[in-house]
Design an enzyme around this catalytic site. Sequence first.
Site, mmCIF file in Angstrom:
data_model
loop_
_atom_site.group_PDB
_atom_site.id
_atom_site.type_symbol
_atom_site.label_atom_id
_atom_site.label_comp_id
_atom_site.label_asym_id
_atom_site.label_seq_id
_atom_site.Cartn_x
_atom_site.Cartn_y
_atom_site.Cartn_z
ATOM 1 N N SER A 151 0.827 -1.200 0.000
ATOM 2 C CA SER A 151 0.000 0.000 0.000
ATOM 3 C C SER A 151 0.865 1.256 0.000
ATOM 4 O O SER A 151 1.620 1.498 -0.929
ATOM 5 C CB SER A 151 -0.963 -0.034 1.189
ATOM 6 O OG SER A 151 -1.925 0.981 1.107
ATOM 7 N N ASP A 301 -3.281 6.398 -3.309
ATOM 8 C CA ASP A 301 -2.032 5.856 -2.803
ATOM 9 C C ASP A 301 -1.522 4.830 -3.818
ATOM 10 O O ASP A 301 -2.182 4.584 -4.832
ATOM 11 C CB ASP A 301 -2.216 5.292 -1.394
ATOM 12 C CG ASP A 301 -3.110 4.066 -1.349
ATOM 13 O OD1 ASP A 301 -3.895 3.865 -2.297
ATOM 14 O OD2 ASP A 301 -3.042 3.304 -0.368
ATOM 15 N N ASP A 303 -1.373 1.634 -4.312
ATOM 16 C CA ASP A 303 -2.193 0.521 -4.808
ATOM 17 C C ASP A 303 -3.630 0.947 -5.074
ATOM 18 O O ASP A 303 -4.487 0.119 -5.393
ATOM 19 C CB ASP A 303 -2.135 -0.682 -3.877
ATOM 20 C CG ASP A 303 -2.853 -0.453 -2.550
ATOM 21 O OD1 ASP A 303 -2.832 0.690 -2.061
ATOM 22 O OD2 ASP A 303 -3.413 -1.422 -1.993
ATOM 23 N N ASP A 305 -6.182 1.921 -3.391
ATOM 24 C CA ASP A 305 -7.375 1.610 -2.602
ATOM 25 C C ASP A 305 -7.788 2.783 -1.721
ATOM 26 O O ASP A 305 -8.887 2.792 -1.168
ATOM 27 C CB ASP A 305 -7.201 0.328 -1.780
ATOM 28 C CG ASP A 305 -6.115 0.405 -0.718
ATOM 29 O OD1 ASP A 305 -5.335 1.380 -0.712
ATOM 30 O OD2 ASP A 305 -6.032 -0.540 0.100
#
Length: 561
Positions: A151, A301, A303, A305
């Site tokens: 992340s 961010d 990734d 999500d």
Amino acid sequence: MATVPAELISRAQAWLAEDPDPDTRDELAGLIETGRHDELAVRFAGTLQFGTAGLRGELGAGPMRMNRSVVIRAAAGLAAYLKDSGQGGGGLVVVGYDARYKSADFARDTAAVMVGAGLRAALLPRPLPTPVLAFAIRHLGAVAGVEVTASHNPPRDNGYKVYLGDGSQIVPPADGEIADRIAAVRSLADVPRPEAGWETLDDTVLAAYLERTDAVLTPGSARDVGVVYTPMHGVGRDTLVAAFARAGFPAPAVVPEQAEPDPDFPTVAFPNPEEPGAMDLAFATARAQTPGSVDLVVANDPDADRCAVAVPAPGTPEGWRMLRGDEVGALLAAHLVRKGAAGTFATTIVSSQLMSRIAAGAKLPYEETLTGFKWLARVDGLRYAYEEALGYCVDPEGVRDKDGITAALLITELAAELKQEGRGLADLLDDLAVEFGLHATDQLSVRVEDLSLIADAMRRLRAQPPTALAGLTVTRADDLNAGSAALPPTDGLRYYLAGAPEDGIEAARVVVRPSGTEPKLKCYLEVVVPVADRDGLPGARAKAAATLAAIKKDLSVAAGI
């Protein structure tokens, strides 16, 4: 040079002998040959623990680092759990990954282990947003899914996030049962890993995800809005730009320096939109556009999500103001209420209490859970969920997790509709403050190198809980370790503070907890100030800011941080 204990050398050599990765083999061999006792002791102090966040840690050799050996063992444990749960007979496991170092390797190893265990495996075609993986699990009828990502952690980290067949992240007791099976793996030689046999998906799943984003927006609603967007060196750009085009929004201006995936994240200290300085290039890109043409700055961010939002702030040095996650959460809630959404609204115990009032005003069910979408996604009848750390689930039937792409679509639609009315997101926040009270939030977050400092702070607060903060009496102190009918036990403390009507304070609340994914102690603060009308907002904000600052100061002393 200190003598390296023979037992430590023996363990390191045994690990080295079965390490399938030449990079970590060379690294570990170098540590052994040079007698780096201290570093070897750290690497072999235990094993990286598999929990409700899966695995996350620094890349490197040894059982306390993220590497192919650790990932293969984790995949073997997951496969054994699925088979023991009666889901192993050819069940499908979908594997996604981001663009970090070793992510593609970890994903392929996972697919190989699943096939070797008698399951079917399908890899997403390339690095894609985590919500695409969460969508694919339900869309393809998989029994589980794995996303290889850290992340918004620093570049040196990677992670391993596990979902079950409902599309939600694992929670107890599944995490412990998987961890037990990981621990039972004696040797990598016991884990079959064929060199082929899994499927690499084409773009059909991504196309289905993009088609599903139609459910988020209102057909025929306003679309005239200017957006600057940054994927923060991550994997969100192509998916978000495609989703914007499908929805009929103008193409966002993408921050050029951060447009391409780059595992070094060279332009930011931490690839997290919440971190100081992370949004500087996005603001610079917005200022470089034609004056007045940009209404919104949006960031994902790495990734994708999470979703961050900034609004124009004339007269400030940057010209833009980052909205807090609680502010975006409330805006999206108000937008969905206005659209007639039905179902349960949910957030976490560390998020603002404003949404509880929004839901009550709309006569909608409302729930609070522990932090993390692994809990929020399990709320019965869920229609909308958010957590203050920039995570929003606006389409739980499509993605039962936070989704920074669909959240960006919905906040952009709201901005476009408000623009059509001659207003902006800040105006709607003012409306909510007048209607429900100003809910001002802040966070005291302390990053540490020595994790014992966090444990010491929690012990200190439990032994000597504060009786007052910022002059407000602590009327109730909850030790969340005890659990309750509504919440499972967790390492956290919650304080409710009495209001001070004579000072214009209605109430305040503090929640203290160690981070589940980073070496941080996090303290979440909220003050509620009644507001009679819009003219009273400046004074209310000043009062709230002063009170939050005083709470932060007193809490630092009480916790010894």
